[in-house]
Design a protein around this motif. Structure first.
Motif, PDB file in Angstrom:
ATOM      1  N   GLN A  10      41.399  57.992  42.068  1.00 55.03           N
ATOM      2  CA  GLN A  10      42.456  57.426  42.858  1.00 55.03           C
ATOM      3  C   GLN A  10      43.542  58.460  43.430  1.00 55.03           C
ATOM      4  O   GLN A  10      43.736  59.628  42.871  1.00 55.03           O
ATOM      5  CB  GLN A  10      43.040  56.709  41.589  1.00 55.03           C
ATOM      6  CG  GLN A  10      42.320  55.617  40.875  1.00 55.03           C
ATOM      7  CD  GLN A  10      43.212  54.691  39.952  1.00 55.03           C
ATOM      8  OE1 GLN A  10      44.153  54.234  40.224  1.00 55.03           O
ATOM      9  NE2 GLN A  10      42.869  54.485  38.718  1.00 55.03           N
ATOM     10  N   GLU A  88      39.738  50.988  48.983  1.00 53.33           N
ATOM     11  CA  GLU A  88      38.740  52.208  48.678  1.00 53.33           C
ATOM     12  C   GLU A  88      38.013  52.604  49.609  1.00 53.33           C
ATOM     13  O   GLU A  88      37.419  51.963  50.581  1.00 53.33           O
ATOM     14  CB  GLU A  88      37.780  51.313  47.585  1.00 53.33           C
ATOM     15  CG  GLU A  88      37.326  52.195  46.732  1.00 53.33           C
ATOM     16  CD  GLU A  88      36.527  51.791  45.290  1.00 53.33           C
ATOM     17  OE1 GLU A  88      36.507  50.402  45.276  1.00 53.33           O
ATOM     18  OE2 GLU A  88      36.257  52.480  44.457  1.00 53.33           O
ATOM     19  N   THR A 106      36.996  56.297  46.211  1.00 52.72           N
ATOM     20  CA  THR A 106      38.528  56.951  45.966  1.00 52.72           C
ATOM     21  C   THR A 106      39.343  55.716  46.310  1.00 52.72           C
ATOM     22  O   THR A 106      39.454  55.149  47.645  1.00 52.72           O
ATOM     23  CB  THR A 106      38.914  58.039  46.917  1.00 52.72           C
ATOM     24  OG1 THR A 106      38.077  59.181  46.490  1.00 52.72           O
ATOM     25  CG2 THR A 106      40.236  58.355  46.532  1.00 52.72           C
ATOM     26  N   ILE A 107      40.065  55.298  45.598  1.00 59.65           N
ATOM     27  CA  ILE A 107      41.052  54.146  45.549  1.00 59.65           C
ATOM     28  C   ILE A 107      42.512  54.812  46.148  1.00 59.65           C
ATOM     29  O   ILE A 107      43.174  55.550  45.342  1.00 59.65           O
ATOM     30  CB  ILE A 107      41.276  53.385  44.281  1.00 59.65           C
ATOM     31  CG1 ILE A 107      40.123  52.716  44.031  1.00 59.65           C
ATOM     32  CG2 ILE A 107      42.380  52.304  44.739  1.00 59.65           C
ATOM     33  CD1 ILE A 107      40.126  52.086  42.697  1.00 59.65           C
ATOM     34  N   THR A 109      46.225  54.251  47.232  1.00 54.51           N
ATOM     35  CA  THR A 109      47.382  53.093  47.064  1.00 54.51           C
ATOM     36  C   THR A 109      48.271  53.856  47.782  1.00 54.51           C
ATOM     37  O   THR A 109      48.678  54.847  47.228  1.00 54.51           O
ATOM     38  CB  THR A 109      47.518  52.807  45.637  1.00 54.51           C
ATOM     39  OG1 THR A 109      46.390  52.536  44.991  1.00 54.51           O
ATOM     40  CG2 THR A 109      48.524  51.888  45.555  1.00 54.51           C
TER      41      THR A 109
END
Lengths: 112, 114
Positions: A10, A88, A106-107, A109
């Motif tokens: 993340q 993602e 891999t997120i 945000t």
């Protein structure tokens, strides 16, 4: 056989900040390299690819990735992210015109 | 040009039941791939068709999974009998036979086995 490691599961970042999503691969043969993106509630879309030639490849929405053979890396970068980049991201390799081997994803945000 | 479509989008079944997933590739794409993502894990390759022939089925987990592509058009992936560990999202992708291996993905089928 090939393997792909995405080092960050993340990545939170603020809007307009730069971002780097890391990808390392392992292969005993030459590979083609890809980044795919999956926006919420959608399928995977190809973001960019390295097949041969220039080691720096770019996408139409401002992302770029550089193939580094000595470090076996294909990190994805963007100098200034937008809220709409929240998704993602998957790094993948292929040894030929065949199956893709993916990293764990891999997120990303992006916060306002 | 229509993209890769998959049906159903979601499926909830009980352990021991049978489920069949369908994938319609982009028209003219001879390569068809199935992938699966189990929750929390990476997307993994299952198998690859070239037209109606299985080119590579090294990723199929066991003989409870059967994939077909009769006539070289759409493909089905049957799970019989389903087990709890089969839950996940099943993706289909297609690409031209020649070219740069750009695979176009469908939206996936989310399978839940209870």
């Amino acid at each position: 056989a090939q393997s792909v490691t995405q080092l960050d599961s993340q990545v939170p970042v603020f809007e307009e900040a730069p971002v780097e999503l890391r990808c390392n691969y392992s292969s005993s043969v030459s590979v083609y390299l890809f980044w795919y993106v999956q926006y919420p509630n959608q399928g995977l879309q190809l973001l960019l690819k390295y097949l041969s030639g220039s080691t720096l490849v770019e996408s139409i929405n401002g992302f770029e990735a550089e193939f580094n053979k000595s470090q076996t890396s294909f990190h994805l970068r963007k100098p200034s992210v937008h809220i709409s980049d929240t998704a993602e991201y998957f790094c993948a390799v292929s040894a030929s015109y065949g199956k893709l081997t993916f990293g764990q994803g891999t997120i990303l945000t992006v916060h306002p | 040009e229509a993209g890769v479509t998959q049906f159903p989008s979601h499926s909830v079944i009980e352990k021991g039941q049978t489920v069949t997933l369908r994938c319609d590739p982009i028209s003219g794409h001879d390569n068809l791939y199935w992938y699966r993502r189990v929750m929390g894990k990476e997307i993994k390759f299952l198998l690859h068709f070239v037209k109606e022939s299985k080119q590579d089925e090294s990723g199929m987990p066991n003989n409870r999974f059967l994939a077909e592509r009769t006539g070289g058009t759409y493909s089905t992936l049957k799970v019989q009998p389903a087990e709890l560990e089969d839950s996940g999202v099943y993706f289909c992708a297609s690409s031209h036979l020649s070219g740069n291996n750009e695979q176009f993905f469908g939206p996936g089928t989310r399978l839940t086995v209870l």
